[in-house]
Design an enzyme around this catalytic site. Structure first.
Site, PDB file in Angstrom:
ATOM      1  N   GLU A 197       0.508  -1.132  -0.030  1.00 11.42           N
ATOM      2  CA  GLU A 197       0.256   0.065  -0.304  1.00 11.42           C
ATOM      3  C   GLU A 197       0.834   1.039  -0.082  1.00 11.42           C
ATOM      4  OE1 GLU A 197      -3.972  -1.877   2.100  1.00 11.42           O
ATOM      5  OE2 GLU A 197      -2.290  -0.562   3.009  1.00 11.42           O
TER       6      GLU A 197
HETATM    7  C1  TNX Z   1      -4.903  -3.635   4.461  1.00  8.95           C
HETATM    8  S1  TNX Z   1      -3.128  -6.077   3.428  1.00  8.95           S
HETATM    9  C2  TNX Z   1      -3.560  -3.930   5.220  1.00  8.95           C
HETATM   10  C3  TNX Z   1      -3.523  -3.129   6.662  1.00  8.95           C
HETATM   11  C4  TNX Z   1      -4.267  -2.937   6.574  1.00  8.95           C
HETATM   12  C5  TNX Z   1      -5.657  -4.406   6.341  1.00  8.95           C
HETATM   13  C6  TNX Z   1      -6.551  -4.347   7.467  1.00  8.95           C
HETATM   14  C7  TNX Z   1      -1.897  -5.270   3.778  1.00  8.95           C
HETATM   15  C8  TNX Z   1      -0.834  -5.604   3.395  1.00  8.95           C
HETATM   16  N1  TNX Z   1      -2.329  -4.209   4.521  1.00  8.95           N
HETATM   17  O1  TNX Z   1      -2.318  -2.462   5.948  1.00  8.95           O
HETATM   18  O2  TNX Z   1      -4.392  -3.823   8.307  1.00  8.95           O
HETATM   19  O3  TNX Z   1      -5.400  -4.542   5.332  1.00  8.95           O
HETATM   20  O4  TNX Z   1      -7.574  -5.210   6.778  1.00  8.95           O
END
Ligand code: TNX
Length: 625
Positions: free
Chosen positions: A347
């Site tokens: 992200e």
């Molecule tokens: C996605 S999946 C994220 C997290 C959040 C989560 C909540 C991923 C590697 N990153 O930063 O906590 O969704 O479901």
């Protein structure tokens, strides 16, 4: 009982020999025939499991735990077993070492054939005794977890219970499908005191989970002390999602070592995650030079994702970031005996490809220089990574269905790139293995951006097919590159009524209450996905075996969610996450400085957008100016 010490026999032959033995030969035994034991219902289901007729072996205060070894690590399994059995049975079973097996005892034999592998074991129990056999201490430990489940559920109680303590009579031979079976705790969004992490380690180890991934850093907190940069904890650890002005919301080096040692004693490897280049607001709040304007950002206690990025825009800041990574990765690698350092990589919608590449180059080169294997979220595949890196896949069914179509998702592209670079994979598909997804609309905590994940969904998936082509003709991650599975318990919204942002009256459970409610029963489901051969897994059979775990959790004080669709025998007694324990740890309330307002979110920003920032092509809420 010489057969017990024979090496190198094939298991089938061994089983035959065992079955052919005369099993009762003492008059006293006949006089006190053990009560019939309940048939076993094991999770995870062993590779081969033969319930026997007749009585089982009953533990008495005189029962000895006999370890056929002098090695401290192996004798330690005997001591561990005695410790586990003591509170409920009231017996302090003597642990002795011997060179040959004995009857009317629990025999732990670590000298089994090498082909059992590190974690395989055999377990035989009948009215004459119990024998757990493995090739070394780790397999014995896994076998001992099975032995616990062969005893009545009340054995898990922390207080003395009536018994009798009869082990179901069985012949088991067992070994895991995958070597990596993990669970992740998001201690960054919600801080778990050491005592609560240890409690969770014990709960996971009971289901043969062997890896604890600690998500140590994120926007809302930096949780590991780094001597050279004290601000990371004085500033970076002062927030959680929904909490400000804290102190002590981090693990000192001693705390972290304590967790690692405790995990090791449960044959669990700790994987520390230092997330970047996004999810880094806590670091940006602590170290001015990581920001493009050289100004520290205010600490963040909100609920958004995609709000931060190390400054990698110019050479000076890239150097700052590289130095910072060298310092923190080196410090954490030194404290970590396990082989992996997880570098995050998820992200980062605001990062340009060259900024992302600069982070990955700096972080991976430092990691490999410290003799650690790189682990990262699947996004890491978009950059150059060392062959043999471990990528954690968190895509969804929709990603899989896009394979080989014109709309193939970015996620699949990252996976393909990782495969081409020689990565191995841990499967954490978010629509099956994310424990922070609500079970259904009535779940008080968590999110649902990857859909609801009822127990059946957490169970019914095959890691080998998680990235299979839609027509089933093959998987883009070859079977041989799948190291295993991991359940991930994020904590973005570890409060009640989590569809909305919290208010001053929102109730926040202790982290362990949240963890138990979201993990039980789904963590045991994922543990079975990782352990049991696909051909031996069946939902109808599983849900019946799972139901029989409920009384164990009740006895142990685990606040599980008695999810619908499972025939729980003790529904009336289910704890529903409502209990609390004396943690003795640094709970948020306990470590709050005097004079501050009550423990409520004091600075909440964010949207109720119930989605993470997926990729650059789907940007999320806040952009860099
Ligand atoms: C996605 S999946 C994220 C997290 C959040 C989560 C909540 C991923 C590697 N990153 O930063 O906590 O969704 O479901």
């Amino acid at each position: 009982m010489r057969w017990l010490r024979r090496r190198g026999r094939c298991l089938a032959a061994l089983t035959t020999v065992v079955l052919a033995l005369p099993l009762s030969d003492t008059a006293s035994q006949a006089a006190t025939a053990p009560p019939p034991a309940a048939p076993s219902a094991l999770v995870p289901q062993p590779v081969s499991h033969l319930p026997l007729g007749g009585g089982g072996f009953t533990l008495t205060p005189r029962t000895r735990i006999v370890v056929l070894s002098q090695k401290p690590a192996e004798v330690g399994i005997g001591t561990y077993l005695a410790t586990v059995l003591a509170p409920a049975t009231g017996h302090t079973l003597p642990v002795v070492t011997a060179s040959r097996a004995q009857r009317q005892a629990v025999v732990l034999d670590p000298d089994g054939p090498e082909k059992l592998g590190a974690e395989g074991y055999t377990l035989s129990s009948d009215k004459d005794g119990v024998v757990v056999r493995a090739h070394g201490a780790e397999g014995l430990f896994r076998g001992v977890q099975t032995l616990r489940q062969l005893l009545p559920a009340a054995v898990e109680s922390p207080t003395r219970q009536p018994g009798p303590w009869t082990v179901s009579p069985v012949r088991i031979s067992d070994a895991p499908r995958y070597a990596y079976r993990g669970v992740m705790l998001d201690v960054a969004r919600r801080f778990y005191p050491v005592s609560q992490v240890k409690r969770y380690i014990d709960q996971a180890a009971a289901y043969k989970i062997n890896t604890l991934h600690l998500h140590l850093t994120d926007d809302q907190g930096w949780r590991i002390a780094i001597d050279a940069i004290p601000e990371l904890t004085t500033v970076g650890a002062s927030t959680q999602s929904g909490f400000t002005h804290g102190s002590g919301w981090y693990y000192s080096a001693a705390d972290y070592k304590e967790i690692v040692a405790y995990a090791q004693s449960r044959f669990m490897t700790v994987v520390p995650e230092l997330d970047g280049p996004g999810h880094t607001r806590a670091a940006l709040a602590s170290v001015p030079g990581l920001n493009c304007d050289d100004k520290a950002k205010p600490p963040y206690s909100g609920f958004d994702v995609g709000i931060s990025l190390y400054c990698l825009e110019d050479e000076r800041h890239t150097t700052n970031t590289t130095r910072f990574l060298r310092t923190v990765i080196t410090a954490v690698a030194k404290l970590t005996p396990g082989p992996y350092v997880h570098l995050g990589g998820d992200e980062t919608p605001q990062a340009t490809p060259s900024e992302y590449a600069a982070y990955v180059e700096a972080a991976t080169s430092t990691t490999t220089a410290r003799q650690k294997t790189v682990m990262g979220w699947h996004q890491l595949g978009q950059a150059a990574i060392p062959a043999g890196s471990l990528m954690q896949y968190w895509g969804q069914e929709g990603d899989r269905e896009s394979i080989d179509t014109a709309d193939e998702t970015e996620t699949i592209g990252f996976v393909r790139s990782g495969v081409a670079q020689g990565a191995t994979f841990v499967m954490s598909p978010s629509d099956h293995a994310y424990l922070d997804m609500k079970y259904d609309a009535s779940t008080p905590y968590g999110l649902s951006w990857s859909g609801y994940v009822p127990v059946r969904k957490s169970y019914e998936w095959d890691p080998a097919k998680a990235t299979a082509k839609p027509d089933g003709t093959g998987s883009i991650v070859p079977a041989g590159r799948i190291a295993g599975v991991e359940a991930a318990l994020w904590a973005d919204r570890a409060y009640e009524d989590s569809n909305a942002l919290p208010t001053p009256t929102t109730r926040w459970p202790e982290p362990h209450v949240y963890a138990e409610y979201m993990s039980f029963p789904r963590l045991p489901a994922i543990a079975e996905v990782g352990w049991t051969p696909q051909s031996a897994r069946d939902w109808e059979d599983f849900r019946r075996r799972l139901a029989r775990q409920g009384p164990r959790w009740t006895a142990a004080g685990i606040g599980y969610h008695p999810a619908p669709g499972i025939p729980w025998p003790d529904l009336a007694k289910a704890l529903e996450g409502a209990h609390s324990i004396e943690t003795g740890g640094k709970s948020p309330a306990a470590s709050r400085p005097a004079g501050l307002p009550p423990l409520l979110p004091t600075r909440v920003s964010g949207t109720t957008a119930n989605r993470p920032c997926m990729t650059r092509s789907k940007p999320c809420v806040i952009r860099r100016p």
